[in-house]
Design a protein around this motif. Sequence first.
Motif, mmCIF file in Angstrom:
data_model
loop_
_atom_site.group_PDB
_atom_site.id
_atom_site.type_symbol
_atom_site.label_atom_id
_atom_site.label_comp_id
_atom_site.label_asym_id
_atom_site.label_seq_id
_atom_site.Cartn_x
_atom_site.Cartn_y
_atom_site.Cartn_z
ATOM 1 N N PRO A 24 35.474 66.984 30.856
ATOM 2 C CA PRO A 24 36.846 66.663 30.328
ATOM 3 C C PRO A 24 38.004 67.678 29.636
ATOM 4 C CG PRO A 24 35.027 65.099 29.866
ATOM 5 C CD PRO A 24 34.461 66.358 30.627
ATOM 6 N N ALA A 25 36.992 68.399 28.851
ATOM 7 C CA ALA A 25 37.817 69.431 27.956
ATOM 8 C C ALA A 25 38.604 70.323 28.730
ATOM 9 C CB ALA A 25 36.887 70.116 26.871
ATOM 10 N N ALA A 26 37.903 70.992 29.844
ATOM 11 C CA ALA A 26 38.632 71.798 30.760
ATOM 12 C C ALA A 26 39.786 71.093 31.505
ATOM 13 C CB ALA A 26 37.593 72.251 32.128
ATOM 14 N N TRP A 27 39.693 69.952 31.840
ATOM 15 C CA TRP A 27 40.822 69.114 32.449
ATOM 16 C C TRP A 27 42.026 68.964 31.355
ATOM 17 C CZ3 TRP A 27 41.601 69.621 37.109
ATOM 18 C CH2 TRP A 27 40.563 69.674 38.122
ATOM 19 N N SER A 28 41.719 68.850 30.125
ATOM 20 C CA SER A 28 42.557 68.952 29.287
ATOM 21 C C SER A 28 43.349 69.831 29.026
ATOM 22 C CB SER A 28 41.938 68.274 27.683
ATOM 23 O OG SER A 28 42.782 68.162 26.997
ATOM 24 N N GLY A 29 42.641 71.118 28.956
ATOM 25 C CA GLY A 29 43.575 72.244 28.761
ATOM 26 C C GLY A 29 44.412 72.608 29.851
ATOM 27 N N ALA A 30 43.755 72.229 31.039
ATOM 28 C CA ALA A 30 44.702 72.338 32.249
ATOM 29 C C ALA A 30 46.196 71.527 32.197
ATOM 30 C CB ALA A 30 44.178 72.020 33.529
ATOM 31 N N ALA A 31 45.902 70.290 31.674
ATOM 32 C CA ALA A 31 47.078 69.263 31.690
ATOM 33 C C ALA A 31 47.751 69.741 30.722
ATOM 34 C CB ALA A 31 46.423 67.931 31.200
ATOM 35 N N ILE A 32 47.467 70.311 29.424
ATOM 36 C CA ILE A 32 48.450 70.860 28.454
ATOM 37 C C ILE A 32 49.087 71.844 28.815
ATOM 38 C CG2 ILE A 32 48.329 71.897 26.219
ATOM 39 C CD1 ILE A 32 46.048 69.902 25.492
ATOM 40 N N ALA A 33 48.639 72.839 29.699
ATOM 41 C CA ALA A 33 48.941 74.043 30.114
ATOM 42 C C ALA A 33 50.122 73.849 31.166
ATOM 43 C CB ALA A 33 48.183 74.861 30.923
ATOM 44 N N ALA A 43 50.394 68.262 35.720
ATOM 45 C CA ALA A 43 49.717 67.842 34.547
ATOM 46 C C ALA A 43 49.273 66.332 34.736
ATOM 47 C CB ALA A 43 50.918 67.739 33.160
ATOM 48 N N GLY A 44 49.773 65.525 35.646
ATOM 49 C CA GLY A 44 49.210 64.128 35.852
ATOM 50 C C GLY A 44 47.839 64.148 36.516
ATOM 51 N N TYR A 45 47.700 65.212 37.582
ATOM 52 C CA TYR A 45 46.636 65.570 38.328
ATOM 53 C C TYR A 45 45.359 65.851 37.386
ATOM 54 C CZ TYR A 45 43.061 67.449 41.451
ATOM 55 O OH TYR A 45 41.858 67.902 42.119
ATOM 56 N N ALA A 46 45.797 66.815 36.551
ATOM 57 C CA ALA A 46 44.543 67.131 35.497
ATOM 58 C C ALA A 46 44.189 65.929 34.559
ATOM 59 C CB ALA A 46 45.198 68.577 34.566
ATOM 60 N N TRP A 47 45.119 65.260 34.138
ATOM 61 C CA TRP A 47 44.751 63.920 33.309
ATOM 62 C C TRP A 47 44.062 62.799 34.359
ATOM 63 C CZ3 TRP A 47 50.437 64.578 31.172
ATOM 64 C CH2 TRP A 47 50.541 65.096 30.147
ATOM 65 N N TRP A 48 44.392 62.797 35.260
ATOM 66 C CA TRP A 48 43.704 61.880 36.306
ATOM 67 C C TRP A 48 42.240 62.440 36.288
ATOM 68 C CZ3 TRP A 48 42.680 63.411 41.653
ATOM 69 C CH2 TRP A 48 41.832 62.444 42.505
ATOM 70 N N ARG A 49 41.893 63.845 36.627
ATOM 71 C CA ARG A 49 40.565 64.292 36.544
ATOM 72 C C ARG A 49 39.924 64.210 35.200
ATOM 73 N NH1 ARG A 49 38.521 64.236 41.653
ATOM 74 N NH2 ARG A 49 39.784 65.501 43.131
ATOM 75 N N GLN A 50 40.642 64.291 34.043
ATOM 76 C CA GLN A 50 40.053 64.249 32.929
ATOM 77 C C GLN A 50 39.411 62.823 32.470
ATOM 78 O OE1 GLN A 50 42.537 65.141 29.496
ATOM 79 N NE2 GLN A 50 41.316 64.706 28.017
#
Length: 183
Positions: A24-33, A43-50
């Motif tokens: 989850p932390a890796a996905w959170s970092g991607a979403a924020i980026a 960002a939505g894709y990354a949050w979905w994966r998180q």
Amino acid sequence: MATIPAERATWDAERIRLAGASDPAAWSGAAIAWQDLGCPHRAGYAWWRQAQAQLDAGQPASTAAAVLRAAAAAAAGHAPLLAQVRLLAERARIPLQPPAAAVTEAPQPAQARSLYGLTGRELAVLRLLAAGRTNAQIAAELYISPSTASVHVSSILRKLGVSSRVQAAAVAERAGLLHQGQP
């Protein structure tokens, strides 16, 4: 060039996910980026994966709820992503509208479902049962315990008046209960 850090964060998160345990932390970092770059769909894709990673890790649905709602908001206008966000929210029983802003939906006709007295959760279990899933697979997909899945299956068999999973699937197919459009 500005997207390289966001792309790298996404690739790293995907590699971890494909290795078998999403972080989850890796996905959170991607979403924020991606959010910082003004790329809401990514960002939505990354949050979905998180949110998916949080649920898969056994975190409570309440922890993933805010992340999943952010994914839904970011996915606006991106139908395939929004469909996946909604599917995950349905499986995890997370309302995409915050409780204070919940909108009451107009009741939709559900004659076959009401004929058998199935709850929404039983209908979800029935669809997976008809797809040939075991109780353990149903439990994993719906984020419930295997014993809860077993209770739902027993209740479905009783309500449909059948004695086997195959018979339940046949009754459900004839009644039109297996189609996702059915409420």
